[in-house]
Design a protein around this motif. Sequence first.
Motif, PDB file in Angstrom:
ATOM      1  N   LYS A  21       0.980  -1.421   0.065  1.00  0.00           N
ATOM      2  CA  LYS A  21       0.190  -0.159   0.098  1.00  0.00           C
ATOM      3  C   LYS A  21       0.696   1.386   0.019  1.00  0.00           C
ATOM      4  O   LYS A  21       0.400   2.197  -0.494  1.00  0.00           O
ATOM      5  N   ASP A  22       1.986   1.190   0.645  1.00  0.00           N
ATOM      6  CA  ASP A  22       2.995   2.510   0.597  1.00  0.00           C
ATOM      7  C   ASP A  22       3.433   2.586  -0.609  1.00  0.00           C
ATOM      8  O   ASP A  22       3.541   3.702  -1.083  1.00  0.00           O
ATOM      9  N   ILE A  23       3.558   1.483  -1.421  1.00  0.00           N
ATOM     10  CA  ILE A  23       4.398   1.834  -2.959  1.00  0.00           C
ATOM     11  C   ILE A  23       3.181   2.426  -3.534  1.00  0.00           C
ATOM     12  O   ILE A  23       3.526   3.235  -4.560  1.00  0.00           O
ATOM     13  N   TRP A  24       2.035   1.937  -3.564  1.00  0.00           N
ATOM     14  CA  TRP A  24       0.773   2.253  -4.394  1.00  0.00           C
ATOM     15  C   TRP A  24       0.232   3.778  -3.965  1.00  0.00           C
ATOM     16  O   TRP A  24       0.380   4.522  -4.810  1.00  0.00           O
ATOM     17  N   GLN A  25       0.280   3.882  -2.868  1.00  0.00           N
ATOM     18  CA  GLN A  25      -0.173   5.306  -2.437  1.00  0.00           C
ATOM     19  C   GLN A  25       0.660   6.322  -2.426  1.00  0.00           C
ATOM     20  O   GLN A  25       0.493   7.531  -2.719  1.00  0.00           O
ATOM     21  N   LEU A  26       1.959   6.133  -1.878  1.00  0.00           N
ATOM     22  CA  LEU A  26       2.941   7.102  -1.579  1.00  0.00           C
ATOM     23  C   LEU A  26       4.408   7.094  -2.558  1.00  0.00           C
ATOM     24  O   LEU A  26       4.925   7.809  -2.334  1.00  0.00           O
ATOM     25  N   GLY A  27       4.228   6.075  -3.363  1.00  0.00           N
ATOM     26  CA  GLY A  27       5.464   5.880  -4.131  1.00  0.00           C
ATOM     27  C   GLY A  27       6.718   5.598  -3.556  1.00  0.00           C
ATOM     28  O   GLY A  27       7.763   5.816  -3.980  1.00  0.00           O
ATOM     29  N   ALA A  28       6.495   5.045  -2.172  1.00  0.00           N
ATOM     30  CA  ALA A  28       7.747   4.648  -1.491  1.00  0.00           C
ATOM     31  C   ALA A  28       8.185   3.375  -2.058  1.00  0.00           C
ATOM     32  O   ALA A  28       7.424   2.529  -2.858  1.00  0.00           O
ATOM     33  N   ASP A  29       9.400   2.904  -1.419  1.00  0.00           N
ATOM     34  CA  ASP A  29       9.961   1.555  -2.142  1.00  0.00           C
ATOM     35  C   ASP A  29       9.571   0.447  -1.279  1.00  0.00           C
ATOM     36  O   ASP A  29       9.652  -0.710  -1.677  1.00  0.00           O
ATOM     37  N   GLY A  30       8.747   0.512  -0.144  1.00  0.00           N
ATOM     38  CA  GLY A  30       8.208  -0.824   0.339  1.00  0.00           C
ATOM     39  C   GLY A  30       9.360  -1.667   0.807  1.00  0.00           C
ATOM     40  O   GLY A  30       8.758  -2.949   1.165  1.00  0.00           O
ATOM     41  N   GLY A  31      10.490  -1.428   1.250  1.00  0.00           N
ATOM     42  CA  GLY A  31      11.111  -1.944   1.605  1.00  0.00           C
ATOM     43  C   GLY A  31      11.972  -2.954   0.382  1.00  0.00           C
ATOM     44  O   GLY A  31      12.624  -3.922   0.684  1.00  0.00           O
ATOM     45  N   MET A  32      11.567  -2.723  -0.811  1.00  0.00           N
ATOM     46  CA  MET A  32      12.005  -3.501  -1.772  1.00  0.00           C
ATOM     47  C   MET A  32      13.167  -2.567  -2.833  1.00  0.00           C
ATOM     48  O   MET A  32      13.156  -1.553  -2.683  1.00  0.00           O
ATOM     49  N   ARG A  33      13.773  -3.436  -3.538  1.00  0.00           N
ATOM     50  CA  ARG A  33      14.887  -2.878  -4.502  1.00  0.00           C
ATOM     51  C   ARG A  33      14.032  -2.199  -5.743  1.00  0.00           C
ATOM     52  O   ARG A  33      12.996  -3.039  -5.867  1.00  0.00           O
ATOM     53  N   ARG A  34      14.394  -1.550  -6.447  1.00  0.00           N
ATOM     54  CA  ARG A  34      13.728  -1.119  -7.684  1.00  0.00           C
ATOM     55  C   ARG A  34      14.717  -0.733  -8.744  1.00  0.00           C
ATOM     56  O   ARG A  34      15.957  -0.151  -8.392  1.00  0.00           O
ATOM     57  N   VAL A  35      14.358  -0.788  -9.968  1.00  0.00           N
ATOM     58  CA  VAL A  35      14.896  -0.151 -11.288  1.00  0.00           C
ATOM     59  C   VAL A  35      13.908   0.120 -11.999  1.00  0.00           C
ATOM     60  O   VAL A  35      12.613  -0.012 -11.783  1.00  0.00           O
ATOM     61  N   ALA A  36      14.212   1.091 -12.784  1.00  0.00           N
ATOM     62  CA  ALA A  36      13.278   1.661 -14.012  1.00  0.00           C
ATOM     63  C   ALA A  36      13.244   1.206 -15.270  1.00  0.00           C
ATOM     64  O   ALA A  36      14.265   0.463 -15.772  1.00  0.00           O
ATOM     65  N   ILE A  37      12.227   1.199 -15.930  1.00  0.00           N
ATOM     66  CA  ILE A  37      12.156   0.289 -17.287  1.00  0.00           C
ATOM     67  C   ILE A  37      11.429   1.487 -17.959  1.00  0.00           C
ATOM     68  O   ILE A  37      10.269   1.977 -17.784  1.00  0.00           O
ATOM     69  N   SER A  38      12.249   1.937 -19.244  1.00  0.00           N
ATOM     70  CA  SER A  38      12.222   3.333 -19.446  1.00  0.00           C
ATOM     71  C   SER A  38      12.175   3.326 -21.212  1.00  0.00           C
ATOM     72  O   SER A  38      12.941   2.408 -21.662  1.00  0.00           O
ATOM     73  N   VAL A  39      11.664   4.106 -21.930  1.00  0.00           N
ATOM     74  CA  VAL A  39      11.880   4.331 -23.380  1.00  0.00           C
ATOM     75  C   VAL A  39      13.177   5.056 -23.650  1.00  0.00           C
ATOM     76  O   VAL A  39      13.610   5.143 -24.496  1.00  0.00           O
TER      77      VAL A  39
END
Length: 170
Positions: A21-39
């Motif tokens: 819910k934090d990722i969905w509502q706040l754009g937080a990382d939710g304790g997860m790693r992340r990468v971007a998928i971009s054009v």
Amino acid sequence: MLSRVDANLAEQINKQFPGLKDIWQLGADGGMRRVAISVFDHWLDDESEWHLMACFEGEERERRNQKMLAHWAALYDLTQVYTLRYRGRWPAKANTVIKRYTDRDGFLIQSRYDKHHPPSQFLIMPDLGCICAAGWDDTNILYFHDKARAAPVLDLASKAGLFVLEGDAA
């Protein structure tokens, strides 16, 4: 197009992704790693490149849309995809519920670029241990705990002509 999941599956997904819910509502990382998928093949850090984000029509817009839509379609074909929605009277009694996409065409209609609304696609992929959230600048964010498990998502992005960007800007 969307079907509410049973309580057991919802509980499993919430346990697997406690920061959902934090990722969905706040754009937080939710304790997860992340990468971007971009054009884009690199971060647009230089102010002189920011104009590239303002692409609302024309051939370039179509090219970007085709790549993103191909990626969304490939994800739908790869695994079960879920999302979050509000249920109940907003805001006092609204609760979030997990729903499963059941119709590919409807899912792809929702995934299409619309210059009048910001992107709102939010996919939960429990089988791959990841979450993919659409971004406003032709860049989506992939959240995961185990990159090897999320590798099929990254492979599909590459096949669609998208780029994986790592670093703090994600």
